[in-house]
Design an enzyme around this catalytic site. Structure first.
Site, PDB file in Angstrom:
ATOM      1  N   LYS A 138      66.022  24.077  70.581  1.00  0.00           N
ATOM      2  CA  LYS A 138      65.635  22.664  70.724  1.00  0.00           C
ATOM      3  C   LYS A 138      64.927  22.178  69.449  1.00  0.00           C
ATOM      4  CE  LYS A 138      63.197  23.566  74.373  1.00  0.00           C
ATOM      5  NZ  LYS A 138      63.519  24.989  74.540  1.00  0.00           N
TER       6      LYS A 138
ATOM      7  N   HIS B 284      67.544  59.781  89.194  1.00  0.00           N
ATOM      8  CA  HIS B 284      67.271  58.376  89.487  1.00  0.00           C
ATOM      9  C   HIS B 284      68.279  57.469  88.771  1.00  0.00           C
ATOM     10  CE1 HIS B 284      64.291  55.011  90.229  1.00  0.00           C
ATOM     11  NE2 HIS B 284      65.007  54.491  89.243  1.00  0.00           N
ATOM     12  N   GLU B 285      68.425  57.694  87.494  1.00  0.00           N
ATOM     13  CA  GLU B 285      69.335  56.830  86.726  1.00  0.00           C
ATOM     14  C   GLU B 285      70.794  57.088  87.100  1.00  0.00           C
ATOM     15  OE1 GLU B 285      68.321  54.314  85.177  1.00  0.00           O
ATOM     16  OE2 GLU B 285      66.211  54.892  85.253  1.00  0.00           O
TER      17      GLU B 285
ATOM     18  N   GLY C 178      66.030  22.562  77.714  1.00  0.00           N
ATOM     19  CA  GLY C 178      66.688  23.854  77.573  1.00  0.00           C
ATOM     20  C   GLY C 178      65.697  24.985  77.652  1.00  0.00           C
TER      21      GLY C 178
ATOM     22  N   GLY D  41      63.971  29.130  73.244  1.00  0.00           N
ATOM     23  CA  GLY D  41      64.790  29.834  72.263  1.00  0.00           C
ATOM     24  C   GLY D  41      66.227  29.354  72.180  1.00  0.00           C
TER      25      GLY D  41
HETATM   26  P1  ADP Z   1      63.303  26.322  71.184  1.00  0.00           P
HETATM   27  O1  ADP Z   1      62.584  25.244  70.448  1.00  0.00           O
HETATM   28  O2  ADP Z   1      64.396  25.830  72.054  1.00  0.00           O
HETATM   29  O3  ADP Z   1      62.410  27.258  71.924  1.00  0.00           O
HETATM   30  P2  ADP Z   1      63.972  27.137  68.550  1.00  0.00           P
HETATM   31  O4  ADP Z   1      64.609  25.902  68.059  1.00  0.00           O
HETATM   32  O5  ADP Z   1      62.588  27.382  68.114  1.00  0.00           O
HETATM   33  O6  ADP Z   1      64.046  27.238  70.119  1.00  0.00           O
HETATM   34  O7  ADP Z   1      64.898  28.352  68.150  1.00  0.00           O
HETATM   35  C1  ADP Z   1      64.409  29.545  67.665  1.00  0.00           C
HETATM   36  C2  ADP Z   1      65.348  30.148  66.670  1.00  0.00           C
HETATM   37  O8  ADP Z   1      66.552  30.586  67.297  1.00  0.00           O
HETATM   38  C3  ADP Z   1      65.786  29.170  65.633  1.00  0.00           C
HETATM   39  O9  ADP Z   1      64.906  29.143  64.564  1.00  0.00           O
HETATM   40  C4  ADP Z   1      67.144  29.695  65.208  1.00  0.00           C
HETATM   41  O10 ADP Z   1      67.006  30.631  64.179  1.00  0.00           O
HETATM   42  C5  ADP Z   1      67.645  30.405  66.436  1.00  0.00           C
HETATM   43  N1  ADP Z   1      68.642  29.593  67.116  1.00  0.00           N
HETATM   44  C6  ADP Z   1      68.533  29.080  68.350  1.00  0.00           C
HETATM   45  N2  ADP Z   1      69.658  28.402  68.690  1.00  0.00           N
HETATM   46  C7  ADP Z   1      70.478  28.474  67.643  1.00  0.00           C
HETATM   47  C8  ADP Z   1      71.779  27.951  67.362  1.00  0.00           C
HETATM   48  N3  ADP Z   1      72.458  27.241  68.259  1.00  0.00           N
HETATM   49  N4  ADP Z   1      72.319  28.219  66.162  1.00  0.00           N
HETATM   50  C9  ADP Z   1      71.652  28.956  65.251  1.00  0.00           C
HETATM   51  N5  ADP Z   1      70.428  29.455  65.441  1.00  0.00           N
HETATM   52  C10 ADP Z   1      69.834  29.240  66.619  1.00  0.00           C
HETATM   53 ZN    ZN Z   2      65.313  52.546  88.595  1.00  0.00          ZN
END
Ligand code: ADP
Ligand code: ZN
Ligand code: MG
Length: 607
Positions: free
Chosen positions: A209, A425-426, A203, A206
């Site tokens: 995983k 521009h915007e 995945g 964030g």
């Molecule tokens: P990865 O390991 O995929 O990069 P993380 O497990 O470290 O991501 O996720 C980072 C943070 O994002 C987690 O600590 C959590 O707080 C939040 N998060 C991510 N996915 C979820 C989810 N499905 N439900 C709740 N919190 C989540």
């Molecule tokens: Zn622009």
């Protein structure tokens, strides 16, 4: 080092005390009158000396009349030779009581030994403490090989259950199976089922995983050993492999348990690909992981979970049956999941009335779980800084933009001229985006600098999309170019403000041809092998798998797409000039325009 200084300081103080005691003791004798040797000789010859006490080089002279004098002799020369040189009357001398003070006393030590010993002691102490510091570091180096795997063993506070993980329904279902294996291994073994050894979580960054792996451990109520792939790659060759060994040893002692290898792509890249140093080390580490995974028995009840966001670069050997044969994909959350994730993280945050999380979910397509958590956190910080009691919808909207594009830079001073250029521009971006049929609706236009951008136009899809057509991309190109084109149309020349727009437009146009096969002239194929190579920390992309002639054609096609988009954008800019003027006027006055105000000016979007 602090310790060392402290010790040094103590020694120094001790030295000062001894020295001052010594000099005080010495000072006592200094009170008696000092005389020269000449005087002493005269006195002896005159028969007025009762006794001489030799104390090192000091001569303490007791005269017949009871008074005391002190004299100093040359060091190293004995008193008798000295006196002989001065032609002392031997007869008179024999009546003088000469005493040599015992040199073994405290005095001797203080006078002769201490000045030599003290510096040696100090240097010795200094060396000792320095060495001790170094040897500590050394012994730490020696334990490098030991796995640093952290244990979250039965840690009730840190325990994560599936309830804390919102959305990701399919992934949870798949992993529920793993939980069962760990909880009731016997049930499966009795039926002769081979329990999977490894599960690979795939995945984007964030997406949760790491969280998911901890969730599995929490649900199964087993110890959880966590190590990150990058931790394997240390400065000593061979450390990675020995870490793997000790990690698995530890795991075997604690089975049933979960070994979690985060960011396994750091070690599990395709062997043989890549240039540069750490390569052998990675290979050894990866081999060791494979050896360990092959080595343990199904009855060991250890499940290895690994996570990566780069499945494409993984070594195929990792994915063979008996290794990471289960693969669980964790997607970027869709709108429903986003709302659920927001709800999980809003549990401990007081939200104001009307702070509808659904609206936030709508505005955050493409955000990962970590981004969403960040949005809520930034909103809470924002609310706290404004001394509010709870978090309002506005705070959250504000933080979404901050997370997307960096903080607003209201303080950046721009001239009226620059402001005007930015406004046109915007407005150009916004108007073209609004009047093209297949683009996402405009949510906000602003000329406040944010992150790197001088101003921004925020458009968001009304639904989550996974596929895009060529028409949509061409229109997207038109929107990207619109800022530049409007500037040119109004002011007759362009500024550097559009540089990143142009870069993005060119990259997009290239992708249409080389990745998506959307060029009729070049046909349905991809161009360029995107190969992973790490060289000096930089990834070198694109292996050319086409000829010079094709390269030329690609360049022509890029220009062709850009021209097509330019034509579309220009037409709208010319047609809608009055509307652009109104938007610009509004922008110069208010600096930002929200969706409702914008649609009042330009009418509702017809799609
Ligand atoms: P990865 O390991 O995929 O990069 P993380 O497990 O470290 O991501 O996720 C980072 C943070 O994002 C987690 O600590 C959590 O707080 C939040 N998060 C991510 N996915 C979820 C989810 N499905 N439900 C709740 N919190 C989540
Ligand atoms: Zn622009
Ligand atoms: Mg992670």
């Amino acid at each position: 080092m602090k310790n060392l200084l402290k010790n040094f300081f103590i020694y120094f103080i001790a030295f000062l005390i001894i020295a001052s005691l010594f000099s005080a003791w010495n000072a006592k004798s200094a009170k008696t009158e000092k005389v020269g040797l000449e005087f002493l000789v005269n006195e002896i010859n005159a028969g007025r000396v009762a006794a001489i006490m030799v104390d090192g080089d000091k001569l303490q002279i007791d005269l017949q009349d009871g008074s005391q004098k002190v004299a100093q002799k040359e060091s190293g020369e004995s008193l008798s030779t000295l006196l002989k040189n001065f032609n002392v009357d031997n007869q008179k001398l024999s009546t003088v009581n000469i005493k040599i003070k015992d040199a073994g006393g405290m005095n001797f030590w203080l006078v002769n030994v201490l000045p030599i010993l003290l510096p040696i002691l100090l240097i010795g102490a200094f060396l000792y403490f320095t060495m001790r510091g170094v040897s500590n570091a050394n012994s730490r180096a020696m334990t490098f090989g030991q796995s640093q795997a952290k244990e979250f063993q039965k840690d009730m506070k840190n325990k994560v259950s599936f309830k804390d993980i919102a959305g990701a329904k399919e992934a949870k279902e798949e992993l529920q199976e793993v939980v069962e294996f760990l909880r009731f291994p016997k049930k499966f073994q009795d039926l002769g089922a081979r329990i999977p050894k490894g599960v690979l979580l795939l995945g984007s960054p964030g997406t949760g995983k790491t969280l998911m792996a901890r969730g599995v451990a929490g649900e199964a109520d087993v110890p959880f050993f966590h190590i990150s792939g990058s931790e394997f790659v240390e400065m000593f060759v061979g450390v990675g492999a020995s870490r793997v060994r000790s990690l698995f040893q530890k795991a075997k002692k604690n089975s049933p348990c979960i070994v979690f290898i985060d960011e396994i792509d750091a070690v599990g890249r395709k062997r043989g690909a890549g240039l540069g140093g750490s390569h052998d080390e990675r290979e050894q580490t990866l081999n060791q992981i494979l050896v360990e995974m092959d080595g343990f028995e199904p009855t060991d009840n250890i499940i290895v979970i690994a996570a990566t966001n780069r499945p494409d670069v993984l070594d195929p050997a990792l994915l063979r049956p008996g290794r990471f044969d289960r693969q669980v994909v964790i997607d970027i959350p869709d709108i429903k999941d986003r709302e659920a994730i927001l709800e999980v993280h809003a549990r401990k945050k007081p939200l104001a009335k009307g702070a509808d999380l659904h609206k936030i979910a709508e505005r955050t397509p493409g955000f990962s779980g970590a981004d969403l958590e960040n949005v809520l956190n930034e909103a809470a910080i924002l609310a706290a800084r404004k001394n509010e009691k709870n978090i309002s919808l506005g705070d959250m909207y504000e933080s979404i933009e901050k997370v997307m594009m960096g903080p607003e830079r209201k303080s950046r001073i721009i001239t009226d001229k620059e402001k005007k250029i930015t406004a046109y521009h915007e407005a150009g971006h916004a108007i073209v985006a609004h009047f093209l049929p297949h683009t996402d609706p405009v949510h906000k236009v602003s000329i406040i600098a944010r992150g790197q951008a001088g101003g921004y136009t925020l458009k968001l899809p009304s639904v989550d999309r996974h596929m895009h057509s060529k028409t949509e991309y061409i229109e997207e190109l038109a929107v990207l170019l619109a800022g530049h084109l409007t500037e040119k149309e109004v002011f007759g020349e362009v500024t550097t403000g559009a540089t990143s727009d142009l870069r993005r437009a060119t990259a997009l146009a290239r992708s249409l041809i080389t990745d998506f096969g959307m060029s009729d002239a070049l046909g349905p194929r991809t161009f360029g092998e995107k190969e992973e190579m790490i060289f000096l920390g930089r990834e070198i992309h694109e292996q050319r798998d086409y000829s010079e002639k094709i390269a030329e054609k690609i360049d022509d096609e890029i220009s062709h797409f850009i021209n097509e988009a330019t034509f579309k954008a220009k037409k709208i800019i010319m047609d809608q000039k009055p509307k652009i003027e109104i938007v610009v006027k509004e922008l110069l006055e208010k600096e930002t325009i929200e969706k409702d105000v914008f649609e009042k000016i330009v009418g509702p979007k017809t799609a």
